[in-house]
Design a protein around this motif. Sequence first.
Motif: not given
Lengths: 480, 480
Positions: A291-313
């Motif tokens: 969570a710390e590494i993700l938030s340092n890069a500005g990602l709110r939560e772990e992402e399903d790498i195959f998530a639809p574009v809109i969820r990643s946005v």
Amino acid sequence: MTESKTVEADDTHRHLRDVERLLTRLRLVDTLVHRQQMPHQALVENITHRQNLGRLRRKLDQLHPADIACILEALPLDDRLFVWDLVKSDKDGDILLEVSDAVRSTLLDRMDPEEIRAAAETLDADELADLAPDLPPEIMQDVLASLDQEEQEQVRAAMSYPEGTVGALMDFDMVAVREDVTLEVVLRYLRRFDALPDHTDKIFVIDREERLRGVLTLETLLITDPETEVGAVMQTKQIISFSPDDRADAAANAFERYDLVSAPVIDSGRSVIGRLTVAEMVDHIREESEAEILSNAGLREEEDIFAPVIRSVKNRWAWLAINLVTAFVASRVIDLFEGSIEKLVALAALMPIVAGIGGNAGNQTITMIVRAIAMGQVQPSAVWRLLRKELGVAVINGVVWGGVIGVLAWLLYDNAELGMVMTAAMTLNLLLAATAGVLIPLIRQRFGRDPALGSSVMITALTDSGGFFIFLGLATLFLL
Amino acid sequence: MTESKTVEADDTHRHLRDVERLLTRLRLVDTLVHRQQMPHQALVENITHRQNLGRLRRKLDQLHPADIACILEALPLDDRLFVWDLVKSDKDGDILLEVSDAVRSTLLDRMDPEEIRAAAETLDADELADLAPDLPPEIMQDVLASLDQEEQEQVRAAMSYPEGTVGALMDFDMVAVREDVTLEVVLRYLRRFDALPDHTDKIFVIDREERLRGVLTLETLLITDPETEVGAVMQTKQIISFSPDDRADAAANAFERYDLVSAPVIDSGRSVIGRLTVAEMVDHIREESEAEILSNAGLREEEDIFAPVIRSVKNRWAWLAINLVTAFVASRVIDLFEGSIEKLVALAALMPIVAGIGGNAGNQTITMIVRAIAMGQVQPSAVWRLLRKELGVAVINGVVWGGVIGVLAWLLYDNAELGMVMTAAMTLNLLLAATAGVLIPLIRQRFGRDPALGSSVMITALTDSGGFFIFLGLATLFLL
């Protein structure tokens, strides 16, 4: 007795490749059917197809739920759901616990209420509490109703503790004995179990009011003469126990420091109400650092790498928006000096260097201070000492790197004054970065905020705008 | 039996405060002596001073070596060495193992050879191997000579495995039995031990050639009828074991996935040569994530927060130098368009926004891909799918945020074309960031490099120079 099979560490990658190979073969036949080159009837009867499907199912049956979870996370949505349908239903609950939140919701969407109910019913009270927020409320109601009184209370208790506390991570399985019995009695008592709770390395010794009197390690139980009484060999000093309101981070630190495998959780009256195990702590440590590494890069939560574009946005927009605001502010600072840039356009080319070195050095300082705070190493008394040290580092870096870049600027633009302004601006921005790098996390901590969260954005904003202002300001004063 | 004392999770902070309070009191008296307001003789005989010293010593005696290590790390150098001198020497070895590399060297500098030798001799073979690189070679020689043949070989074996492998983390303490004895015999055998190896949750079952035949968990040992033979109840299928050459990361993943407490390490002939425990894995997981967070911010290693300025400069200079080079390149790109900026100075104010959003979005993408690679979730077949998705995210962000900033630029500078160029440049830089964010880590992985290392610098360099080039280039083409 046949030769024992050994599972190697890197097997998950192999399993994933195997599953993907079988999926590719199955897809090949599908494609033929789709293109009308093979009638649908033929597909169902196709021997190779059935063989491959059988192989895939057997492969999945052999795998540990954690491995299946890992494979499901690695597969694109259509393959993921295809594999999910093939997994034996008795593993569903464990797999749902293991996958990331994002992938869990894709799996739950695929299940009908009856399947979800069946999966939930295979779980322990603490596991059910973990899963509860993601389950449809009416199903959760049904599952709760199917539990006995004690388990219902356990689920409610586990759900009542906020995330990040010991209460939210504890389980309720444990073995407890009285202190006035002999080890022989304990050994006979244990033989009546079909299984011990996971990670049992100690037995809790309690009195009639369920208050913790001591702990009996399995080691002591095994190496001591069975005629001895529990009270004579149980550990009573420096037992590490937790309150359900303790922070999970503090508990994880204690597990790491004291090399614990399990520890009792007690309430204010010293009654044992649950147990923490190292497995939960390992997961917690891993999740926290992720969570710390993700938030340092500005990602709110772990992402399903195959998530639809809109969820990643959605996962990423907040950070971009904040950064755009700070970049816009920096842009306004530059705009103040429009006239200066017009007269000496070299300023436009050099100014990002001043801003950049401040941001980099500031992030170094802030990362170090945040880590030291997290490990409890920064006392208020140390602030001045830390600040003096960081300012010292800034002066050295300013003179050395500012000097190098200053000379380069002088040579490139044949302007010695420009070089000196460059060196001075870089040094000043490094001093600003050092001061902010020490003070931002300490001030945030003083006001009860997480010193890590957003520190990087704040310092970059400051060193960008500050760097532009210092450099263009000095240039306006001394060069024009 | 008195009331048992409970150690709470947050105790380290309290211990640190206690120690600091006592140190402050001791320092007060020191200051008085120093100022000649109290003769030195009086100090030594001063009752309060002796009381405080006694209190501090008793406090330290009660503490776990891991807590003392934590306190030593949190103290400035002079206080640290003062406390270190007070610590009972039988804890020295364990404390040296627990502190960070940077702090360890300050402590070793303070010890004379005899003390170091005494501390080293309290350690197990695997612990000694961990400490060996920091010890003076001649002392290491002496310590090795004092060990028996088997231990010497264990130390040499442990030191022969490179850092980051299972061999470098394994220990050599274990309990092994044969499969043709009854559990009763195993129980009697265990009662002859004074202590079991730390974290023993299973006993290894080996044949005459020391080859692993199976494992007997303490759980099975305790819940099964003692008349049963080991061979009948030992686990032989899916035993998780490691080779000494396995990567420690893979082993840590396996411990996390399968919730292990200990696991055998076997050589190519299936002989058991060592053991991994969850305590080492927890330390490894924590160190790895720390190292990743530190290296993301450009710190080469954990820093002693009270290190002299010059040591901190050394730890941080490489990253600053690399970033300065990339900033210098970006500066040269801007310089190419000197003429355009002179004509339209608004370009200078707007260009950092274009570069900034590219860097932020690129870091989001690269962080996500690096994490997915680390978890084994990215197969070569997924590259196009990932790229398509990230480009989709980039287009949406470009249209939305680029649109917002474009309109702002139009309003601020009353120049619609400038707004359109701004939107187009932001979108193109986001597309560049997405492409690089997917490809950089995958290409690095293909060539056997760590996908995480330096990825952030590379993408920021690309989106800075690229952003300036795209924006200034479009502006030159369409606005001038």
